[in-house]
Design an enzyme around this catalytic site. Sequence first.
Site, PDB file in Angstrom:
ATOM      1  N   GLU A 435      -0.006 -14.069   1.712  1.00 57.95           N
ATOM      2  CA  GLU A 435       1.253 -14.238   2.427  1.00 57.95           C
ATOM      3  C   GLU A 435       0.976 -14.543   3.893  1.00 57.95           C
ATOM      4  OE1 GLU A 435       3.657 -10.693   2.354  1.00 57.95           O
ATOM      5  OE2 GLU A 435       5.107 -11.477   3.782  1.00 57.95           O
ATOM      6  N   ASP A 508       2.023  -8.398   2.128  1.00 62.79           N
ATOM      7  CA  ASP A 508       2.273  -7.158   2.857  1.00 62.79           C
ATOM      8  C   ASP A 508       2.915  -6.153   1.914  1.00 62.79           C
ATOM      9  OD1 ASP A 508       1.361  -8.321   5.139  1.00 62.79           O
ATOM     10  OD2 ASP A 508       3.346  -8.810   5.949  1.00 62.79           O
ATOM     11  N   ASP A 510       5.555  -4.507   2.000  1.00 63.23           N
ATOM     12  CA  ASP A 510       6.950  -4.241   2.386  1.00 63.23           C
ATOM     13  C   ASP A 510       7.886  -5.005   1.447  1.00 63.23           C
ATOM     14  OD1 ASP A 510       6.655  -6.850   3.116  1.00 63.23           O
ATOM     15  OD2 ASP A 510       6.831  -6.512   5.270  1.00 63.23           O
ATOM     16  N   ASP A 512       9.652  -7.713   1.808  1.00 66.51           N
ATOM     17  CA  ASP A 512       9.404  -9.153   1.727  1.00 66.51           C
ATOM     18  C   ASP A 512       8.194  -9.462   0.856  1.00 66.51           C
ATOM     19  OD1 ASP A 512      11.493 -10.088   3.105  1.00 66.51           O
ATOM     20  OD2 ASP A 512      10.402 -10.462   5.003  1.00 66.51           O
TER      21      ASP A 512
END
Length: 653
Positions: A435, A508, A510, A512
């Site tokens: 990402e 990540d 998180d 997203d």
Amino acid sequence: MSEVNKKKILDDYNEDSIQVLEGLEGVRVRPAMYIGTTASPGLHHLVWEIIDNSVDEALNGYGNKISVVIHKDGSITVSDEGRGIPCGIHKKEKIPTIQLLLTTLHSGGKFNANAYTASGGLHGVGSSVTNALSEFFDAVVCRDGKIYHIRFEDGGRKLVQPLEIIGNTTKHGTTITFKPDKRIFQTIDFKYDVIKNHMQESAFLLQNVHFCLKDERINNEVIDFYYKDGLSEYIRIINQNKKAISEPVYFEDVSNLIKIKIALQYCSDDYNETILSYVNNVRTKEGGTHESGFKIALTKAINEYAEENKLLKYKQRFESSDVREGLTVIISLNIPATIIQFEGQTKTKLGTSEALNAVSNFFYDKFSHYLNENKQFAIDVIGKCLQSQNERIQARKAKEEVRTNKKTRNELPMSNKLCQAQSKNYKLNELFIVEGDSAGGSAKTARDHMYQAILPLRGKPLNVDSISTERMLKNEEFSTLIATIGAGFGANFDISNCKYGKIIIMTDADTDGAHIQTLLLTFFYHYMRPLINEGMIYVAVSPLYRVFKGDTKNPTKEVYCWNNDELEKGKKEVGPGYHIQRYKGLGEMDPIQLRNTTMKKDTRQLIRVTIDDPLLVEQRIRILMGNDSNERRKWVEENIDFNEVDNFKDEVR
Ligand code: 0RA
């Protein structure tokens, strides 16, 4: 247990025939040996053990309702209307049979020769295993006019309530309440979705049984899964977003020793095959003789019909794979315990040889007849098979041309963003899909140049669930990914051309990141499903914390932690004066940290992505890829740890 003993037990059940083998200590010492893992799947296994017993009762005609209640204190109750666990005194051991059953392993004696049991496979190590791994375990049994109660604590080691009679009743059944031991499990949080899906699956398979579920942690609503149409309804739900060429087709024969139910449906906009098989309501993930029998019969019936009706092109018969593109089929067998045999790595492959002919003869007769009686259906199915056959032949030709003309394998341009691995040993090579450009940059430095390739992704990939193949191909991220993997896509995907042994999604930790994972998995699910089926798709799990002492750049001591338990251990290990760094993204790690924690073979943690439950996958895709962004956000936040897949340490090369 010797064969002779086993025979004796199977022949006539009575309260003496329980074979006492060993106590429960071993279960606590090596829980994974009995339930696979102490992560979330193992926790739920405790529930399946109990439900299996209730299902066995229903399967043998005792009771048609099984209820599960998840309580606020983290305990769970499973109740059924079966015969009830025997409570009489065991003649040899001189203690109540129920006590014996719940405190010893491998207690035989439950099943007679013709009983159908869910416990033939991995399951059936029994309620005692659940007891062994529980803080408390409480059973109430209605049987022989009486209500009995018994209670254990501390993994079955303390009998805090010896068997007592607490009342009279005309009912029969068993109610078990237990709370998993938090000292054993990494998590003791029962997942509503996981339990719900398991019960729903059981309800599809046991047409006449109600499966009721209540989660008191949320509210007092009860959902009741009950499917009169059983497997046909299961198929309808799996395929609800696809273009089915007909209603599900259903055949059953429950008059013989081996009872067979088969439902199937073809979808014109699907080129994958989905085969789900069960033996005594336990999923046979690795297939086996029943699946083989089905495949043989399907190919034979379709080829014969096509030949007789002159529907074949160039007189070429269909290959087995041609007749299964776009097919969803569910095969459910009930086999008496005496002739059940399981094989395979996880003992989920049916070995019983009788099942092959039973399924093959049964399905061939029924399906041939059905084709003859349903002309339009037959024509549509054969149209679909011709298409698959044609695509297969074209793909083979193209491959041959590439080989003879020494043309490059890919028409799509190779991306200049890709940082290739040096090795030409494709099986050992790994593709990291990363990402963001900045993490991509770190990963390029951190990687093992020999075997690891990096493909940075900019922004969020498209949701392929809601766009056409043309649009997908116009998207640069996806065309790059297809070219990088080098094995085509969709119906022409050829896994033997794949340039990587592992494809690892690294985002990540998180919301997203989780969304990007899901979008990529949706892509692989639609266009490169064999990669998932072969277990080649992974998600990298980066640590959440670093605990260190001294200077952040030059610590005197440091420990990485993947969860809160490890954080607590990490603090102790580093000792007084520790600092905690909480990682919010891959970008916060320098290349060395990224290498050591997330990329290096012997220290990283990967999650292998598998499709255990196609229904769950369809539901997830609907939630995650659908239009309701609130529902999606809620789901991602609650499930960000991807709990339904098991964590495992990457195997060492
Ligand atoms: C041993 C023997 C029999 C039934 C059971 C155990 C039994 C266990 C569980 C666990 C949850 N629900 C259950 N229901 C039954 C057979 C008893 C007989 O032959 O009468």
